[in-house]
Every structure is written in C-alpha cells, then in structure tokens.
Enzyme design. Structure first.
Site, PDB file in Angstrom:
ATOM      1  N   HIS A 267       4.965  20.565  33.776  1.00  0.00           N
ATOM      2  CA  HIS A 267       6.131  20.443  34.800  1.00  0.00           C
ATOM      3  C   HIS A 267       6.776  19.154  34.415  1.00  0.00           C
ATOM      4  CE1 HIS A 267       2.472  22.876  36.571  1.00  0.00           C
ATOM      5  NE2 HIS A 267       4.009  23.523  37.374  1.00  0.00           N
TER       6      HIS A 267
ATOM      7  N   ILE B 296      15.788  19.588  12.610  1.00  0.00           N
ATOM      8  CA  ILE B 296      15.944  18.582  13.778  1.00  0.00           C
ATOM      9  C   ILE B 296      17.282  17.360  13.634  1.00  0.00           C
ATOM     10  CG2 ILE B 296      13.454  17.080  15.175  1.00  0.00           C
ATOM     11  CD1 ILE B 296      13.579  19.580  15.398  1.00  0.00           C
TER      12      ILE B 296
ATOM     13  N   TRP C  15       8.792   2.719  21.308  1.00  0.00           N
ATOM     14  CA  TRP C  15       9.054   2.802  19.502  1.00  0.00           C
ATOM     15  C   TRP C  15       9.934   1.707  19.069  1.00  0.00           C
ATOM     16  CZ3 TRP C  15      10.045   8.453  16.625  1.00  0.00           C
ATOM     17  CH2 TRP C  15       8.940   9.124  16.804  1.00  0.00           C
TER      18      TRP C  15
ATOM     19  N   LEU D 275       1.003  -1.578   0.035  1.00  0.00           N
ATOM     20  CA  LEU D 275       0.186  -0.445   0.063  1.00  0.00           C
ATOM     21  C   LEU D 275       0.811   1.265  -0.375  1.00  0.00           C
ATOM     22  CD1 LEU D 275      -3.305   1.505  -0.322  1.00  0.00           C
ATOM     23  CD2 LEU D 275      -3.278   1.306   2.491  1.00  0.00           C
TER      24      LEU D 275
ATOM     25  N   HIS E   1       5.980  17.098   7.485  1.00  0.00           N
ATOM     26  CA  HIS E   1       4.586  16.216   6.684  1.00  0.00           C
ATOM     27  C   HIS E   1       3.741  15.847   5.128  1.00  0.00           C
ATOM     28  CE1 HIS E   1       5.916  15.180  11.066  1.00  0.00           C
ATOM     29  NE2 HIS E   1       6.227  13.690  10.406  1.00  0.00           N
TER      30      HIS E   1
END
Length: 760
Positions: free
Chosen positions: A656, A435, A565, A18, A698
C-alpha cells in the site's frame, strides 16, 4: 571486573584489501592458495586491531557473507550448486555469484537470492529450504580460524548465527515449514559446539537478532526447544541480540538456559531495566553501549551515568560491547588525513569505538579520575558539535517547516498521466531501459583519480567524462534500447556523489563499508541541515540528451535512500533530515524538467531497508518516508514521467505504501526470485507501471534471450503486458562492458520477441 568484547569487526580491511584479493581471484589472476593466505593475513590483522579486548570474535570474518558461511557449514547446498564443484570454494562462489572462477559456461546457474540483513544496507545470501533439505556438519573453516587465533594468543570467542535466526532468514521453495527442520539442524549445532569446546574455547557468541522482531508464538516456542537442546554444551553461550529492542521478547530472552545475554543498549535502551529485573543472578549481561551502526562519538560521561549503577548491581557479571557488529562502520578514522579537523573530532570508526569501550571499562574499574583526560577530550568534541554554526541553517529549517500537503500531490491521477506521457513519448509495448548506471571502467576511475591528485584540471576531466557519456549513448543506440540513460560516468557512488554537492554533507577518503561480497560503499556523513547550493546533474543529463533523439532519463537518488545510505546526524529526528534532503532533490527535479528532460528516475533503493523491525513503528516511518519521496517528485507536470527503483526487498507487507509513492514506473529486482516478488503487486492490483528485473547484475553470468523471455512471460501472467517495462534488476556500474553488451542485446531481443507475439 567489567569484561569488554566485540560482536564483529569490518572484514574488508582499512584499504579494502579483501575486496582486491577477491576480485583478483575471480579474474583468475591468483589461485586458491594465494586467496587463502591473503584472507588469513586479513583475519589475523583484524584480531590484532582488537587486542585491547578481553575476548576477540572469531567466525565474523568471511570471504563473502557470514550467512552463506553457515549455509556451507551445515552443507545446506541446493542441488544446482553441487554438480562438478571441484572444491568447497567453487560451491561457495557459485552460490554467491552464480559462477565460480574457471567455471565453463554450462556451469552457470542462478545465484542464491540476496536480500538485506534486517534493516541494514548489508546484503546476505538467503538460505534455501525444501522438503529434501538435510544438514551435515563441515566446520573445518571455523575450527581452523579458532586454532589460528589461539596460536597467536588471542582469547577467541566464536561467533555463530543461532539456529532459529538461520531458519527465519531462509526461504522455503515448497510448502515445507522451516521449523520442521529445527531438530535436524540442532543435531549439527550440538556437534559444532562440542567441536568448539575441544578447542579449549570458553564462550561462544550465538547471534539471534530475530529476537528484536515480532515473533509468532511458534517461533518463540522454537527458542525454548533450541536452547533446551543446546544447554548441555560444554561451552558457555552468550545469546546475542541487536538492531532494536526486545520488547515482548524480554522474558523469553532472559529465561533461556544460556550463560549470558547481550542486548542492544543503544536502540533498545528502554529494555535494560526490564532485563535487569528478570535476568537470573547466575547470568552475565552484556550491554551494547557503543553505537555499531553510526560514526558519531559516544557521550562517554552520559554513558557512565547509565552504566555505573548497573555495574554496582552486577559487578563481574557486566560485560560491555558495541551494540552490534562493527561490520556496518568504516575501519579506522586515522586514515582520514584530509578531513576537516573539527568534523573529524566528532567521529569514531570501528577502531575508535573499541578505544571508547576501553575508556568506559577503565572508568568502571578504577573510577572516572583514571580516564579524566579522555573524558574531557570527549566532552570538548561533543560541545564543539553542539555549538558549531556549520550544523544549523535557519533558511533550511524555515523552508522545511513551511511544507504543506499540496507540495506532495501530482496534478492528475496516474491513468490520466499515462495517456499524456504515452502520447508524448510514443514508447512500444515492453519498453526497454536500464536502471541508470553503466560500467565504471578503469579509464573512468583513473580520470577521477587524476583529478583528485591534480594531474588534470576540471576542464580536461569534464571533456574526458563527456567522451565516456557519448560512448555510452552510442552503445545504447546500437543495442536498440528504447529509453536511455547517460551512464553516470561522473558519479563515484549514487549517494556519495550527491553528498559531495549538497550542503550539510561531508565525505571521507577511506570510510568504506561492505555492502555485499567485494562491493563496498563509502557513505556520506550528514552532519548539518541539508540544502542544494547549485544544480547537480542538469549539465551532464542535458549533454547526454543532446546526443540522441530517444528519450533519456535524468537520474537522481531519492531522499530516503540518501538518508538510509548515509551516516545520519543523531541530534534531530530522521524524518526532519529526510524532508530537508527531499526539498534539495525537488529543486533538482524541477531544474531537469525545466531543461527539457521528460523522464526522471528518483531511486529509492533503500526505502524498505529503513522499515523498523517492530510493526507498531511501521506506519510512522512509512508515512514520513513516502511523503519525502512525494515531496521530491511531485512538483512536476503530468507530461514528466517519474520513475523509481527499489533493490532486493519483499514488498508484500508494504505494498500500500509502495502504491502511495505514485511513481509512474517502478523497477524492482525479480530475476533471482524468478518473478516471485511480483506476487505482491498482482494481489494488490497495483495500478502503475512496473519494470521487473530480468537480468541479475550481481552475477557475472550473461542471461540468454530464452531465459529472459521466460521471465517476462511469467511477469505477463501476473500483470497486464501494457503495464510491464523491461530492464536489469539494478545498475550496471559493477559489471564489465563485455558482460553488459551481450546481456542487454539479449534483453532487447527478448522484448522484441514478446512484442511480435502480442501483435501477431
């Protein structure tokens, strides 16, 4: 007779069919008809993989995201996506990606906001609501799938997101109460269920996973309203919950006017006794007894010990299923031809989990003797894992046990560190960076493939990757970025790469899992005590730093993200495994510092993702997860600047704990939320530096300088400008250079504009 069924199956295919179909369509290489045919083929093959079940799920298959499917099904399409949409598929991909195939540049728009599906690594497109929201029904795609399944003699069980969960998942763009939309939405659900009934369907699975969370009284009442309304349907409703225990929602869930209830009997086993006690005698109970979130074999004998008395009590009213959709595990273990046989014998992917269901059903129907061989093989595999020397490492265990509070502390407070670091780095106002990752080109992927197939040796591979790194550094120099990254050309994935270099990890060939859209990840398997045999990133990072006079970040994945992950061992607490990973990352951090790297980024993209769904469990998780990051990061001197990055998440309720990380710089996603996520940091008066993402990676859209300036001005209204960094919202590995270069050029230009204004 015990019924067996499934809540959902992986969509992507065993070889990511897919994914490739979608990306070919997006590139304009195939047309809508071809994509539709490929999707239909994948859908029917998924059903065939579930032929041993009594009911097959329909509606779990999606081209991009099942939540987005519901948004389109109820025509809840924000106005910015409606204009000039040639087909429903154009609107669909425009909402998902900000641009559909063949869109002109002026059709680019901000894609729908994306966030994590409860506490998983799956991302969904967030529904949007406002005072102008209306609903109307377009259920043709779902009805077509039902007909296709029934034509192939499958016993279709349509899967829907329940109306309350759909509203809970959404984001309100004004002061509208989402529950004020419930009645209008229920009208469409009523018609949808009637249309499904006309197809000859008996059961509909209606997912309400929000029942596994802490619900305010108004939302609990919404369930009563919703299911009283839907109880008139001609189909039987299986109310489905997962990802945790029902807790104080047990009475609510058991008493709603539905024909059956599914509960997660893996994560919510403690609920089952209360559910059995309160469930009316007219209702079916589906128990999710196979873990849909992890890949370890089920202890079938122990599960039968639990199930046999329940089966005796419920008889034909007992159904069995995985705990949740199998979307979160790989498709088929049989494709793992190179895996160590002993390790492979401990695992079960989606196909094998359905086989386990079959064994349990057969045992309940005809006795354990009828499946004695399967039970014996299962028990042998479990015993092999428990006794294996490769699982336990005494040195690792002793080091983890000796951790003390001093190991978690930086030498000085942030304000002192910032002055020291600025004196050394001499960065401008609004420093620009990325990043970390840059495009994984076909050249890079081909190099990795050639090495794997022994077409090139390790030396030639390293030389070629060094050339890719050099090109990446040169490109960043030309763009004018202030802090560079080496681009991560040597890394296939930010977690798998490290998993391949750490002891206690194993990896797969085809263990792909959908993260969002066509983006798939291949989580490592943590099977034993974790340790670092040797340096993992030092050579690559030092080589990149040798090519530039500008500061360069060492790039590491944090222990909590490595944990969340991966497929994690289930024979010890996650906190213990996380501390072991943290010690391994700490060793790499100190090695980078010793090698002269002055900035080190330790990504914790998944920290919030692991937050338990029940608030009474939050503090325990946040305490050990934040401590694990600090253990990894805080052995460095004040001169070393520690960065971290976090993906799509709401930080308001854990700000916090984010502050307690004490990272010198944190970068977060804010582009799709138009800087709204910064509110948490503003209201808290967050002390450290922040890089709010100004470029949505994205989406294939290229942001212009003006839009980035606007986002940064919004950020500067919320936080002092000397606290702000400028960066994309995530890594760039999934993008193409022809998108990345102009986007970063505009980002650098925006930062320079704001610097000029600040000094004018």
């Amino acid at each position: 007779m015990t019924i067996i069924h499934n809540l959902g199956f992986p969509r992507i295919g065993p070889k990511r069919e897919l994914k490739y179909a979608l990306e070919s369509f997006w590139r304009g290489e195939t047309d809508t008809e071809t994509l539709t045919q490929q999707a239909r083929s994948r859908f029917l093959q998924n059903l065939a993989s579930q032929a041993n079940l009594d009911y097959q799920p329909v509606g779990d298959f999606s081209l991009y995201d099942h939540v987005l499917d519901h948004t389109l099904m109820f025509n809840n399409v924000p106005s910015r996506f409606k204009a000039d949409a040639n087909t429903p598929l154009q609107s669909y991909f425009r909402m998902a990606r900000g641009r559909a195939p063949h869109d002109s540049p002026e059709m680019q728009t901000t894609a729908g906001e994306m966030t994590k599906w409860f506490d998983t690594n799956y991302h969904y497109i967030v529904p949007e609501f406002d005072r102008d929201t209306t609903f109307s029904l377009n259920d043709k795609p779902l009805i077509k799938q039902i007909h296709q399944a029934r034509e192939q003699a499958f016993n279709a069980k349509p899967v829907l997101i329940g109306p309350v969960t759909y509203l809970w998942l959404g984001k309100v763009k004004d002061d509208t109460d989402p529950l004020s939309l419930l009645n209008a939405l229920l009208v469409q659900y009523q018609q949808l269920l009637e249309n499904i009934a006309r197809c000859g369907v008996e059961w509909v699975q209606i997912d309400e996973p929000v029942l596994a969370t802490d619900l305010p009284a108004t939302w609990q009442n919404a369930f009563n309203v919703a299911y009283q309304t839907l109880s008139q349907s001609r189909v039987k409703l299986l109310l489905t919950t997962y990802f945790g225990k029902l807790g104080n929602n047990v009475n609510l869930a058991t008493q709603l006017p539905v024909a059956g209830l599914h509960v997660d009997a893996v994560r919510g086993r403690s609920d089952v006794e209360a559910v059995l006690r309160q469930l009316p005698a007219t209702k079916v109970l589906s128990l999710g007894v196979i873990d849909g979130r992890n890949i370890w074999k089920t202890d079938l004998s122990a599960t039968l010990d639990f199930l046999e008395p329940v089966a005796a009590q419920l008889n034909h009213r007992l159904w069995l299923a995985p705990s949740c959709s199998l979307l979160h595990v790989p498709v088929d273990l049989d494709h793992e031809t190179a895996m160590d046989p002993e390790l492979k014998s401990w695992l079960a992917f989606a196909t094998q989990k359905l086989d386990e269901l079959g064994v349990l059903s057969q045992a309940l129907k005809h006795g354990r003797a009828s499946v004695a061989d399967a039970l014996n093989k299962n028990q042998c595999a479990l015993e092999s894992r428990r006794a294996s020397d490769r699982v336990h490492n005494r040195c690792v265990q002793q080091r983890e046990a000796s951790i003390n509070r001093k190991d978690l502390q930086r030498q000085s407070e942030f304000s002192q560190r910032k002055a020291i670091q600025q004196a050394a780095l001499k960065l401008p106002l609004y420093p620009t960076t990325t990043i970390g990752s840059f495009p994984q080109t076909s050249t890079i992927r081909d190099l990795r493939r050639q090495l794997r197939q022994s077409h090139i040796d390790e030396h030639d591979y390293r030389q070629a990757i060094k050339a890719c790194i050099a090109e990446c550094i040169e490109q960043q120099e030309q763009l004018g970025l202030d802090v560079l990254a080496h681009g991560e050309a040597e890394r296939n994935d930010m977690v798998e790469y490290f998993g391949q270099l750490l002891g206690g990890f194993a990896f797969t060939e085809s263990g792909w899992v959908q993260s969002y859209g066509s983006r798939c990840v291949k989580p490592p398997v943590i099977f034993g005590d974790v340790h670092r045999p040797k340096a993992m990133t030092v050579d690559w990072t030092c080589y990149a730093q040798s090519l530039t006079q500008k500061p360069l970040k060492g790039m590491l994945t944090g222990p909590v993200t490595m944990l969340n992950w991966s497929f994690v061992r289930d024979d010890q607490p996650h906190s213990t495994t996380c501390r072991q990973i943290a010690l391994a990352i700490r060793d790499e951090v100190l090695a980078l510092e010793q090698a002269g790297i002055k900035l080190i980024q330790i990504d914790e993209a998944a920290l919030r993702e692991g937050l338990p769904l029940r608030q009474d469990e939050w503090q325990k998780y946040l305490r050990w997860s934040v401590d694990a990051f600090r253990l990894a990061a805080n052995g460095v001197s004040d001169t070393t600047q520690i960065h971290t990055h976090m993906c799509y998440a709401d930080f308001n309720d854990i700000i916090h704990s984010i502050a307690r990380l004490d990272a010198d710089v944190i970068s977060i996603e804010t582009s799709r939320s138009e800087m709204a996520l910064l509110d948490a940091f503003t209201h808290f008066d967050y002390p450290n530096d922040i890089g709010p993402g100004v470029y949505d990676i994205h989406s294939p859209n290229i942001p212009d300088t003006h839009s980035i300036v606007n986002l940064l001005q919004k950020a500067a209204e919320k936080l002092p400008q000397d606290q702000l960094w400028v960066n994309p919202d995530c890594g760039l590995k999934t993008r193409r250079w022809e998108e990345v270069i102009p986007a970063l050029k505009n980002m650098v230009a925006a930062a320079r504009q704001l610097r000029h204004r600040a000094t004018a």
